[in-house]
Design an enzyme around this catalytic site. Structure first.
Site, mmCIF file in Angstrom:
data_model
loop_
_atom_site.group_PDB
_atom_site.id
_atom_site.type_symbol
_atom_site.label_atom_id
_atom_site.label_comp_id
_atom_site.label_asym_id
_atom_site.label_seq_id
_atom_site.Cartn_x
_atom_site.Cartn_y
_atom_site.Cartn_z
ATOM 1 N N LYS A 1 9.400 57.307 32.711
ATOM 2 C CA LYS A 1 8.377 57.758 33.658
ATOM 3 C C LYS A 1 9.009 58.307 34.930
ATOM 4 O O LYS A 1 8.442 59.174 35.586
ATOM 5 C CB LYS A 1 7.430 56.613 34.010
ATOM 6 C CG LYS A 1 8.076 55.499 34.820
ATOM 7 C CD LYS A 1 7.111 54.370 35.127
ATOM 8 C CE LYS A 1 7.817 53.322 35.996
ATOM 9 N NZ LYS A 1 7.502 51.965 35.604
ATOM 10 N N HIS B 1 9.607 42.172 36.943
ATOM 11 C CA HIS B 1 9.975 43.370 37.695
ATOM 12 C C HIS B 1 9.821 43.018 39.167
ATOM 13 O O HIS B 1 8.722 42.726 39.619
ATOM 14 C CB HIS B 1 9.083 44.557 37.333
ATOM 15 C CG HIS B 1 9.658 45.888 37.734
ATOM 16 N ND1 HIS B 1 10.054 46.154 39.034
ATOM 17 C CD2 HIS B 1 9.933 47.003 37.022
ATOM 18 C CE1 HIS B 1 10.532 47.391 39.087
ATOM 19 N NE2 HIS B 1 10.472 47.920 37.887
ATOM 20 N N GLU C 1 15.110 47.675 32.494
ATOM 21 C CA GLU C 1 14.344 48.922 32.406
ATOM 22 C C GLU C 1 14.571 49.788 33.642
ATOM 23 O O GLU C 1 13.632 50.120 34.374
ATOM 24 C CB GLU C 1 12.853 48.597 32.253
ATOM 25 C CG GLU C 1 12.526 47.762 31.022
ATOM 26 C CD GLU C 1 11.124 47.170 31.077
ATOM 27 O OE1 GLU C 1 10.396 47.476 32.043
ATOM 28 O OE2 GLU C 1 10.777 46.389 30.175
#
Length: 391
Positions: free
Chosen positions: A51, A179, A254
């Site tokens: 993204k 995250h 990630e």
């Protein structure tokens, strides 16, 4: 860690070859960023968060390096599938998934998912039965540039029950995901997250759930005008924190911004100039609806390099559209510029071209592969014997 930065000569050669605006991506910088992460966190399996910048230039390089991918939609799954990337090398890391996304995941063979609610368990059980799932936890970090935990993450006290429910519905709960937030400059939130995860893994084991995976998400910073952080020390400290988890626990990450943020430069041109209310204003052929979309979508302030000297004057830089919101920078210290002067914005690989639009009819800036351009320019210079090499 150094960023990819075009020199004045390189920018001018490219601007004479291609109409502005355009952006330039360095795959050598992509590899440097990837290698740095792997060298300092050897346990980590990297899932690039596409993204941040879904350019095929970056995706192809990451594939060559052996990386996997973090996807968030049917569109991203289909993009990767069309590029020959298998579902085994993807994690559907959007905690809330659409029906079309789940159908695309099933068709592509994606078998790794994150979730953070009971409702999501039933959706996954219906469309991707027996999938491997990780519970996304809420980790508080108000200092993050983008605090994703305001939107996602289950409360830690609910974790074991959610994992148990996932198992009861036929899914395979393999681990936890966190995250800490985007552009995090401290390792403290990571250590807090690791402590929470360690406790939950122990509790899960107590009810017969053996969790084998920890996904530490993204959040590593890239250089910015106000960023003061020793990235090597930061990554090594995070890696040290991972030692509390046994060697048989898989560690995933990630990274998005960290991988692509420093690999791209935007090249734009001054197309207008005037003084308004005593402030010098420049109008560029790219703006916040284009490559500089991160002004709004990513809270980012861009470094603008004109390669010119002289007294620095607080100036305003506008984009080309007719919208008064199209402001790239205000009170930016700049030397005196003229129409057709070139400006290079560095560290603009993340959340820029990815969120660019064609608002007002302005085309998106094309993306160039620097190493291919560099080699072509050098070859042409060698053939003509009249041009200076720019490498």
């Amino acid at each position: 860690m150094k960023s990819f930065k075009l020199t004045k000569k390189q920018a001018l050669v490219l601007a004479n070859k291609y109409p502005t605006p355009f952006a330039v991506i360095s795959t050598e910088q992509v590899e440097k960023n990837y290698r740095f992460l792997k060298d300092n966190m050897p346990r980590v399996r990297v899932f690039y968060a596409m993204k941040a910048n879904p350019s095929p230039i970056i995706i192809n390089k990451m594939t060559q390096l052996g990386a996997s991918f973090d996807v968030a939609s049917d569109g991203e799954i289909q993009t990767l599938t069309a590029m020959g990337i298998t579902g085994e090398n993807m994690i559907y890391a959007n905690p809330i998934k659409t029906t079309s996304g789940l159908k695309a995941a099933a068709a592509a063979g994606v078998n790794k998912f994150t979730f953070d609610t009971k409702e999501e368990i039933y959706k996954m059980a219906a469309y991707v039965p027996r999938a491997k799932v990780l519970l996304r936890l809420r980790i508080k970090n108000a200092k993050a540039l983008v605090n994703l935990n305001e939107k996602f993450g289950a409360e830690p006290q609910d974790a074991v029950q959610l994992l148990k429910t996932a198992q009861q519905q036929g899914l395979d709960p393999i681990g936890l995901a966190v995250h800490v937030g985007s552009q995090t400059l401290s390792t403290e939130p990571y250590h807090e997250a690791f402590s929470i995860c360690h406790t939950i893994m122990d509790r899960a084991k107590g009810i017969g759930l053996s969790l084998s995976t920890l996904d530490i998400g993204g959040g590593l910073p890239v250089p910015a005008p106000d960023t003061c952080v020793n990235l090597e020390s930061m990554v090594k400290d995070i890696n040290k924190g991972l030692t509390q988890f046994p060697p048989d626990i898989e560690i995933w990450a990630e990274p998005g911004r960290y991988i692509c943020g420093t690999v791209m430069n935007a090249v734009t041109r001054v197309i207008g100039k005037q003084t308004r209310a005593g402030i010098v204003c420049y109008y560029l052929d790219d703006g916040v609806y284009g490559t500089f979309s991160g002004v709004f979508f990513d809270h980012w302030e861009y470094e603008l390099n004109s390669f010119k000297s002289g007294k620095l004057i607080p100036s305003t830089f506008f984009g080309p559209s007719c919208d008064s919101l199209d402001v790239v920078a205000k009170n930016y210290p700049s030397p005196d510029l003229q129409i057709d002067d070139i400006i290079v914005a560095t560290d603009c690989g993340a959340y820029t071209s990815a969120s660019a639009t064609t608002f007002n009819g302005f085309a998106k800036a094309p993306l160039l592969h620097w190493e291919k351009e560099r080699d072509a320019i050098a070859a042409e210079a060698k053939r003509s014997d009249t041009c200076e090499a720019v490498i």
